[in-house]
Design a protein around this motif. Structure first.
Motif, mmCIF file in Angstrom:
data_model
loop_
_atom_site.group_PDB
_atom_site.id
_atom_site.type_symbol
_atom_site.label_atom_id
_atom_site.label_comp_id
_atom_site.label_asym_id
_atom_site.label_seq_id
_atom_site.Cartn_x
_atom_site.Cartn_y
_atom_site.Cartn_z
ATOM 1 N N ALA A 92 -0.253 -0.409 30.654
ATOM 2 C CA ALA A 92 0.197 -0.621 32.031
ATOM 3 C C ALA A 92 1.675 -0.991 32.068
ATOM 4 N N ASP A 93 2.110 -1.829 31.139
ATOM 5 C CA ASP A 93 3.518 -2.196 31.080
ATOM 6 C C ASP A 93 4.376 -0.992 30.709
ATOM 7 N N TRP A 94 3.881 -0.181 29.759
ATOM 8 C CA TRP A 94 4.621 1.037 29.398
ATOM 9 C C TRP A 94 4.788 1.942 30.611
ATOM 10 N N LEU A 95 3.729 2.130 31.371
ATOM 11 C CA LEU A 95 3.788 3.009 32.531
ATOM 12 C C LEU A 95 4.732 2.460 33.593
ATOM 13 N N GLU A 96 4.755 1.156 33.730
ATOM 14 C CA GLU A 96 5.614 0.526 34.729
ATOM 15 C C GLU A 96 7.092 0.786 34.444
ATOM 16 N N ARG A 97 7.467 0.800 33.171
ATOM 17 C CA ARG A 97 8.879 0.979 32.836
ATOM 18 C C ARG A 97 9.250 2.428 32.503
ATOM 19 N N ALA A 98 8.283 3.323 32.490
ATOM 20 C CA ALA A 98 8.564 4.725 32.163
ATOM 21 C C ALA A 98 9.488 5.346 33.199
ATOM 22 N N ASP A 99 10.429 6.135 32.732
ATOM 23 C CA ASP A 99 11.354 6.860 33.609
ATOM 24 C C ASP A 99 10.663 8.147 34.067
ATOM 25 N N LEU A 100 10.193 8.153 35.300
ATOM 26 C CA LEU A 100 9.413 9.293 35.776
ATOM 27 C C LEU A 100 10.280 10.486 36.159
ATOM 28 N N THR A 101 11.588 10.357 36.030
ATOM 29 C CA THR A 101 12.416 11.559 36.128
ATOM 30 C C THR A 101 12.357 12.356 34.830
ATOM 31 N N VAL A 102 11.919 11.702 33.760
ATOM 32 C CA VAL A 102 11.754 12.366 32.462
ATOM 33 C C VAL A 102 10.285 12.572 32.152
ATOM 34 N N VAL A 103 9.488 11.522 32.270
ATOM 35 C CA VAL A 103 8.064 11.594 31.954
ATOM 36 C C VAL A 103 7.328 12.261 33.111
ATOM 37 N N LYS A 104 6.812 13.460 32.854
ATOM 38 C CA LYS A 104 6.098 14.230 33.878
ATOM 39 C C LYS A 104 4.588 14.201 33.662
ATOM 40 N N GLY A 105 4.152 13.747 32.498
ATOM 41 C CA GLY A 105 2.739 13.679 32.172
ATOM 42 C C GLY A 105 2.583 12.908 30.878
ATOM 43 N N VAL A 106 1.335 12.746 30.449
ATOM 44 C CA VAL A 106 1.023 11.945 29.265
ATOM 45 C C VAL A 106 -0.016 12.683 28.437
ATOM 46 N N ARG A 107 0.080 12.520 27.106
ATOM 47 C CA ARG A 107 -0.974 13.011 26.225
ATOM 48 C C ARG A 107 -1.223 12.005 25.118
ATOM 49 N N ARG A 108 -2.483 11.837 24.761
ATOM 50 C CA ARG A 108 -2.899 11.090 23.580
ATOM 51 C C ARG A 108 -3.732 12.039 22.736
ATOM 52 N N VAL A 109 -3.322 12.291 21.494
ATOM 53 C CA VAL A 109 -4.089 13.171 20.618
ATOM 54 C C VAL A 109 -5.420 12.491 20.316
ATOM 55 N N LEU A 110 -6.522 13.126 20.713
ATOM 56 C CA LEU A 110 -7.831 12.479 20.644
ATOM 57 C C LEU A 110 -8.709 12.971 19.506
ATOM 58 N N HIS A 111 -8.310 14.015 18.815
ATOM 59 C CA HIS A 111 -9.134 14.452 17.680
ATOM 60 C C HIS A 111 -8.764 13.734 16.387
ATOM 61 N N VAL A 112 -7.798 12.808 16.467
ATOM 62 C CA VAL A 112 -7.418 12.039 15.277
ATOM 63 C C VAL A 112 -7.886 10.591 15.365
ATOM 64 N N VAL A 113 -8.626 10.269 16.420
ATOM 65 C CA VAL A 113 -9.166 8.913 16.597
ATOM 66 C C VAL A 113 -10.673 9.024 16.791
ATOM 67 N N PRO A 114 -11.411 7.938 16.631
ATOM 68 C CA PRO A 114 -12.861 8.001 16.853
ATOM 69 C C PRO A 114 -13.202 8.482 18.269
ATOM 70 N N ASP A 115 -14.295 9.201 18.385
ATOM 71 C CA ASP A 115 -14.703 9.730 19.688
ATOM 72 C C ASP A 115 -14.823 8.643 20.739
ATOM 73 N N ALA A 116 -15.209 7.451 20.316
ATOM 74 C CA ALA A 116 -15.446 6.370 21.272
ATOM 75 C C ALA A 116 -14.176 5.912 21.981
ATOM 76 N N VAL A 117 -13.005 6.213 21.420
ATOM 77 C CA VAL A 117 -11.757 5.709 22.007
ATOM 78 C C VAL A 117 -11.600 6.137 23.455
ATOM 79 N N SER A 118 -11.855 7.401 23.735
ATOM 80 C CA SER A 118 -11.639 7.910 25.098
ATOM 81 C C SER A 118 -12.737 7.514 26.071
#
Length: 284
Positions: A92-118
């Motif tokens: 939440a803190d990261w999102l609050e300070r993100a520059d949304l003129t640059v950040v247009k979307g987000v991705r977290r690679v999910l096949h490298v973490v346990p299925d339960a994470v998502s």
């Protein structure tokens, strides 16, 4: 015009990519200058940089790297689909300070973490925050994990999800039926978009246009041209094709659509989904 919604750039002098040691065919620098030469020759006019699973300590440095490229005169890059850690209490803190003129979307690679994470409440709460901020979330999962994507989309109905690489089908293994059923399930979720990107990487190297067609026809049938975007997945696409070859293949696979339908997939839908205004393109 073509909007490439999935470009990876690698600069090992300033960012760390732990996973590259296990991918020797890709383990080198991939710079914007080389990509741009080919992109301008084949009709790519707009680009989103896709995070490259850098070391967690380098996440914000990668976004700063993309911001520098955006500021270059005449740059094709319109923004970053940034890496983040939605499983973290600090999201939440990261999102609050993100520059949304640059950040247009987000991705977290999910096949490298346990299925339960998502599937955790914290992860879902944070993905819901993206919807409130107007930021789509790119889903990258293996085909076997697609039911988890259904669960996530249902849990966050106000967030737009973009399913990368047609859901990573096992084309080399011919594992069509289970993948096709999962794609149909995701297509029934109105907040899910399908990205036609880099599927030659899943062919094992022996592929033809005819061999790819049933997979692409299925996603077209399920999602339709209004809910699809295009991406190169460069340089991963170079494992079994080149950037120009993937563009030509995509054009051939979409050739039977109308001009308006092709335009939607190749450009217009991306502008809407990631809120890339005409003024942004003209100022580049």
């Amino acid at each position: 015009m073509i909007f490439d919604t999935h470009l990876h750039l690698v600069d090992r002098s300033r960012l760390s990519y732990p996973w590259l040691t296990g991918a020797p065919a890709l383990d080198r620098d991939w710079n914007y200058e080389d990509y741009e030469v080919t992109a301008r020759r084949i009709g790519i006019t707009d680009v989103l940089h896709m995070e490259v699973d850098v070391a967690e300590a380098d996440i914000e440095a990668e976004t700063a790297f993309v911001a520098e490229l955006m500021r270059r005169p005449g740059s094709l890059i319109r923004g970053a689909i940034a890496a983040a850690r939605p499983e973290s209490a600090g999201f939440a803190d990261w999102l609050e300070r993100a520059d949304l003129t640059v950040v247009k979307g987000v991705r977290r690679v999910l096949h490298v973490v346990p299925d339960a994470v998502s599937q955790t409440p914290l992860f879902r709460d944070n993905i819901a925050r993206l919807g409130k901020a107007g930021l789509p979330f790119d889903i990258v999962m293996l085909a076997r994990q697609l039911p988890l994507a259904v669960n996530l989309a249902d849990a966050c109905p106000d967030t737009v999800f973009v399913l990368d690489h047609c859901g990573v089908p096992d084309i080399a293994g011919g594992a069509f039926d289970a993948w096709a059923a999962a794609i149909a399930g995701l297509a029934r979720r109105p907040n899910v978009i399908l990205k036609l990107s880099g599927i030659t990487a899943y062919t094992g190297g022996s592929w033809t246009l005819a061999g790819l067609r049933p997979w692409v026809d299925h996603v077209l049938d399920q999602f339709g041209p209004d809910r699809m975007v295009w991406g190169s997945d460069s340089p991963v696409c170079t494992l079994h094709s080149g950037l120009a070859e993937w563009v030509a293949t995509s054009q051939a696979l979409l050739a039977e659509l109308t001009v308006a339908e092709r335009s939607a997939i190749l450009h217009a839908n991306a502008c809407k989904i990631w809120d890339i205004a005409q003024r942004d393109r003209l100022s580049a």
